[in-house]
Motif scaffolding. Structure first.
Motif, PDB file in Angstrom:
ATOM      1  N   LYS A 140     -11.259 -25.305  14.594  1.00  0.00           N
ATOM      2  CA  LYS A 140     -11.242 -25.922  13.439  1.00  0.00           C
ATOM      3  C   LYS A 140      -9.619 -26.401  12.868  1.00  0.00           C
ATOM      4  O   LYS A 140      -9.886 -27.539  12.600  1.00  0.00           O
ATOM      5  CB  LYS A 140     -12.147 -25.249  12.427  1.00  0.00           C
ATOM      6  CG  LYS A 140     -12.957 -25.623  11.673  1.00  0.00           C
ATOM      7  CD  LYS A 140     -13.460 -25.098  10.357  1.00  0.00           C
ATOM      8  CE  LYS A 140     -14.455 -24.237  10.508  1.00  0.00           C
ATOM      9  NZ  LYS A 140     -14.629 -23.091   9.308  1.00  0.00           N
ATOM     10  N   ARG A 141      -8.816 -25.426  13.093  1.00  0.00           N
ATOM     11  CA  ARG A 141      -7.673 -25.914  12.625  1.00  0.00           C
ATOM     12  C   ARG A 141      -7.057 -26.911  13.625  1.00  0.00           C
ATOM     13  O   ARG A 141      -6.386 -27.876  12.875  1.00  0.00           O
ATOM     14  CB  ARG A 141      -6.639 -24.753  12.689  1.00  0.00           C
ATOM     15  CG  ARG A 141      -6.793 -23.666  11.237  1.00  0.00           C
ATOM     16  CD  ARG A 141      -5.569 -22.927  11.148  1.00  0.00           C
ATOM     17  NE  ARG A 141      -5.411 -22.174  12.191  1.00  0.00           N
ATOM     18  CZ  ARG A 141      -5.694 -20.824  12.478  1.00  0.00           C
ATOM     19  NH1 ARG A 141      -6.493 -20.481  11.580  1.00  0.00           N
ATOM     20  NH2 ARG A 141      -5.343 -20.034  13.736  1.00  0.00           N
ATOM     21  N   LYS A 142      -7.237 -26.723  14.571  1.00  0.00           N
ATOM     22  CA  LYS A 142      -6.952 -27.879  15.618  1.00  0.00           C
ATOM     23  C   LYS A 142      -7.185 -29.126  15.419  1.00  0.00           C
ATOM     24  O   LYS A 142      -6.551 -30.016  15.227  1.00  0.00           O
ATOM     25  CB  LYS A 142      -7.140 -27.410  17.152  1.00  0.00           C
ATOM     26  CG  LYS A 142      -6.035 -27.521  18.175  1.00  0.00           C
ATOM     27  CD  LYS A 142      -6.540 -27.028  19.641  1.00  0.00           C
ATOM     28  CE  LYS A 142      -5.932 -27.512  20.694  1.00  0.00           C
ATOM     29  NZ  LYS A 142      -6.394 -26.997  21.617  1.00  0.00           N
ATOM     30  N   LYS A 143      -8.622 -29.104  15.012  1.00  0.00           N
ATOM     31  CA  LYS A 143      -9.378 -30.615  14.796  1.00  0.00           C
ATOM     32  C   LYS A 143      -8.995 -31.072  13.585  1.00  0.00           C
ATOM     33  O   LYS A 143      -8.405 -32.399  13.601  1.00  0.00           O
ATOM     34  CB  LYS A 143     -10.798 -30.189  14.766  1.00  0.00           C
ATOM     35  CG  LYS A 143     -11.681 -30.987  15.434  1.00  0.00           C
ATOM     36  CD  LYS A 143     -13.286 -30.530  15.434  1.00  0.00           C
ATOM     37  CE  LYS A 143     -14.135 -31.792  15.189  1.00  0.00           C
ATOM     38  NZ  LYS A 143     -15.397 -31.182  14.937  1.00  0.00           N
ATOM     39  N   ASN A 144      -8.583 -30.237  12.800  1.00  0.00           N
ATOM     40  CA  ASN A 144      -8.050 -30.664  11.263  1.00  0.00           C
ATOM     41  C   ASN A 144      -6.691 -31.306  11.325  1.00  0.00           C
ATOM     42  O   ASN A 144      -6.428 -32.326  10.820  1.00  0.00           O
ATOM     43  CB  ASN A 144      -8.140 -29.630  10.360  1.00  0.00           C
ATOM     44  CG  ASN A 144      -9.488 -29.329   9.499  1.00  0.00           C
ATOM     45  OD1 ASN A 144     -10.368 -30.113   9.871  1.00  0.00           O
ATOM     46  ND2 ASN A 144      -9.526 -28.227   9.036  1.00  0.00           N
ATOM     47  N   SER A 145      -5.830 -30.583  12.256  1.00  0.00           N
ATOM     48  CA  SER A 145      -4.505 -31.213  12.113  1.00  0.00           C
ATOM     49  C   SER A 145      -4.311 -32.301  13.065  1.00  0.00           C
ATOM     50  O   SER A 145      -3.355 -33.004  12.950  1.00  0.00           O
ATOM     51  CB  SER A 145      -3.572 -29.850  13.060  1.00  0.00           C
ATOM     52  OG  SER A 145      -3.927 -29.776  14.184  1.00  0.00           O
TER      53      SER A 145
END
Ligand SMILES: Cc1cc2nc3c(=O)[nH]c(=O)nc-3n(C[C@H](O)[C@H](O)[C@H](O)COP(=O)(O)O)c2cc1C
Ligand code: SF4
Ligand code: SF4
Length: 340
Positions: A333-338
């Motif tokens: 999720k964090r990777k997608k958001n960044s």
């Protein structure tokens, strides 16, 4: 309703299932308490005084004896036949007559309940009133005579068996024969199975709420195709598991150079069968019920049951698997958001 859930769990899956049942009862406004039978009583002592074993263990003991001394195992039908109150053996003093409903849970081992759960149920004092009870199981799709044995054991205590709940989650025994276990994948499978389990539990409780003492008709898949597919699946399992238990899982070996003599295996055995030898290394003189706890929980992977389990994966318990799946999702999720 005032509900009590009593369970035995070898490697944590039945404990996890009990927590899902407890959650659902509470969500619906009932009181529900969950108790691990190992916290209630000295299970090894209870079992050692009157050992009861599954037939595969008895077969193994006669085929490949680990000890030169005879061990007075009873098989499950014999334990039921000779079940009787022996006050000096009765170390289970609790009387749970204040509960309106009690659930008894165990993993399925070779199509039957765990022997220590049967011992526990048969050694309960007779209840003062006829309380409705249900059984619950975790397994890998082949329950065999599980429900029948639970029902017979509970009937010996004058309890009224009203139904059975079950769920297949993850085959923990298979982990110790694989070279690796993918924690994220297994955690995701556990999450998926938990959804199915919650639906089944909700349906089960609804039926009990509408008729607390009536027989609960089990919620089974009605799909004809899944029933047809289930026939070879069950056939494979009945032979597969028997073969596995008889030819690949038996024994008790230790790589002494890896053992740090931490005693985890000794403390964790629900049958109290692991002792220390003269050099303070663990040894097991008799065949056990093969719950796999000692094997899985050994911190250095020093134990093995047969060459097929040497250096293979270990089942870490449901909490670690769920955590791995959640961590993986968070990271993605964090990777997608960044990226966005
Ligand atoms: C020795 C042994 C025998 C088993 N036999 C069966 C079986 O006959 N049928 C089945 O569906 N699953 C079988 N299983 C799988 C377990 O029932 C399943 O992994 C269960 O969820 C383990 O629960 P626990 O973690 O609470 O011990 C067996 C597992 C072990 C270790
Ligand atoms: S748990 Fe493993 S390391 Fe600890 S005493 Fe047993 S075999 Fe040795
Ligand atoms: S020796 Fe290991 S596998 Fe056997 S009953 Fe004890 S903890 Fe379970």
């Amino acid at each position: 309703m005032n509900v009590l859930l009593l369970y035995f769990s070898g490697t944590g899956i039945t404990r996890y299932y009990s927590s899902l049942i407890e959650e659902e009862f509470k969500k619906r406004g009932h009181n529900c308490q969950t108790l691990d039978i190992e916290e209630l009583t000295d299970l090894p002592l209870l079992w050692q005084r009157r050992p009861v074993a599954l037939s595969y263990t008895i077969r193994a003991e006669s085929r490949r004896p680990l000890s030169k001394f005879p061990w007075p195992y009873y098989d499950l039908p014999m334990a039921l036949k000779y079940a009787r109150e022996i006050p000096e053996f009765n170390i289970l003093k609790s009387d749970w007559s204040r509960y309106d409903l009690i659930g008894f849970g165990s993993p399925v081992y070779a199509f039957r309940p765990a022997p220590v759960m049967i011992r526990f149920m048969l050694d309960l004092p007779r209840f003062e009133k006829e309380i409705p009870v249900f059984s619950f199981a975790t397994h890998d799709g082949a329950q065999g005579d599980f429900e029948a044995f639970m029902k017979l054991s509970l009937a010996k205590k004058g309890l009224n068996h009203i139904g059975h709940l079950d769920q297949s989650f993850i085959y923990s025994a298979a982990a110790v024969m694989r070279s690796k276990m993918n924690h994220v994948k297994s955690g995701k499978l556990l999450i998926k199975k938990s959804e199915a389990a919650r639906n089944k539990i909700a349906h089960f409780i609804e039926r009990i709420e509408s008729d607390p003492v009536g027989r609960v008709v089990p919620f089974r898949a009605r799909d004809i195709l899944s029933k047809i597919i289930g026939i070879p699946y069950r056939f494979f399992y009945s032979y597969g598991i028997d073969f596995m238990l008889n030819y690949t899982l038996f024994g008790f070996g230790i790589n002494k150079e890896d053992c740090v003599q931490c005693m985890t295996c000794v403390r964790q055995c629900p049958q109290g069968l692991i002792e220390l030898d003269k050099d303070d290394y663990p040894i097991r003189y008799y065949h056990c019920m093969y719950c796999l706890r000692c094997l899985n929980w050994c911190p250095t992977n020093a134990l093995y049951f047969s060459p097929t389990t040497q250096g293979k994966a270990r089942f870490p318990g449901p909490e670690i698997l769920l955590e791995a799946a959640e961590r993986y999702d968070e990271k993605h999720k964090r990777k997608k958001n960044s990226n966005s």
